[in-house]
Design a protein around this motif. Sequence first.
Motif, mmCIF file in Angstrom:
data_model
loop_
_atom_site.group_PDB
_atom_site.id
_atom_site.type_symbol
_atom_site.label_atom_id
_atom_site.label_comp_id
_atom_site.label_asym_id
_atom_site.label_seq_id
_atom_site.Cartn_x
_atom_site.Cartn_y
_atom_site.Cartn_z
ATOM 1 N N TYR A 191 0.757 -1.187 0.043
ATOM 2 C CA TYR A 191 -0.155 -0.072 -0.019
ATOM 3 C C TYR A 191 0.848 1.070 0.064
ATOM 4 C CZ TYR A 191 -4.480 -2.358 1.254
ATOM 5 O OH TYR A 191 -5.485 -3.280 1.315
ATOM 6 N N ASP A 194 -3.267 4.540 0.996
ATOM 7 C CA ASP A 194 -4.329 3.727 1.081
ATOM 8 C C ASP A 194 -4.469 3.066 -0.377
ATOM 9 O OD1 ASP A 194 -4.983 4.413 3.795
ATOM 10 O OD2 ASP A 194 -6.195 6.161 3.301
ATOM 11 N N THR A 195 -3.472 3.401 -1.258
ATOM 12 C CA THR A 195 -3.958 2.756 -2.533
ATOM 13 C C THR A 195 -3.208 1.176 -2.491
ATOM 14 O OG1 THR A 195 -4.126 4.654 -3.606
ATOM 15 C CG2 THR A 195 -3.552 2.831 -5.103
ATOM 16 N N LYS A 196 -3.829 0.194 -2.843
ATOM 17 C CA LYS A 196 -3.243 -1.087 -2.869
ATOM 18 C C LYS A 196 -2.721 -1.393 -4.066
ATOM 19 C CE LYS A 196 -4.381 -5.910 -1.745
ATOM 20 N NZ LYS A 196 -5.554 -6.958 -1.237
#
Length: 218
Positions: A191, A194-196
């Motif tokens: 991550y 908050d972006t995977k």
Amino acid sequence: MKKDFFYNSGNVKTELQYDNGVLHCLNGPAVIKYDELGNVTQELFYEQGKLSRQNNKDNPDGPSKIYYYSTGIIKEEHYFIDDEYNSKNNLTLVKYYNNGIVKSEFYNYPKYNVIKKYYRNGRIESENWYDKETQKLHREDDLPAVTYYSKTKENRKIRDVWYFQGHIHRLFEPAVIVYALDGKIISSSLYLDDTKYKDEFEHVIRSQIILNNIKSKP
């Protein structure tokens, strides 16, 4: 000087201890509050008008504010020194389940506020680190801001999560790691803010860009 207040029934509602016009007592609580049935609901320790207990003959390291369940079991303990949340071991607040088992503990460190949560069986559930200034989940030195533990196995962590100012985030390495009860890694996830990221190479490239931006700042 002692001053009492009463319910209409005649039962004591509040007991206050004063010295020179301010709440003060060094051999017990300066304030005791009762419900209408006579059960103690609160005890407050004051020294010269300030919530504090460090000079009290009754456990000087104990909490300055105590709340009780109607059963007499302690509900909350608040630690103060001179009207500020503080204690010798950085513990500032303890909450209990109605069976007397610790529910959560709050710690006050120079850079962080830490909350430890517990299951009803007494085992630790999670440890949560917050930036003291922003009050967001955050931890430096590449350490997880949140660690979750097993309900059935003592002190066995089952998940680590890295946060940066409230966002799941970790440069170059997994930000979420899930463990089996034997300690082996079950899964890990990358991550940034908050972006995977499913592509490890893309995560590395983006991590390097972020790191370069950090280094370029004066």
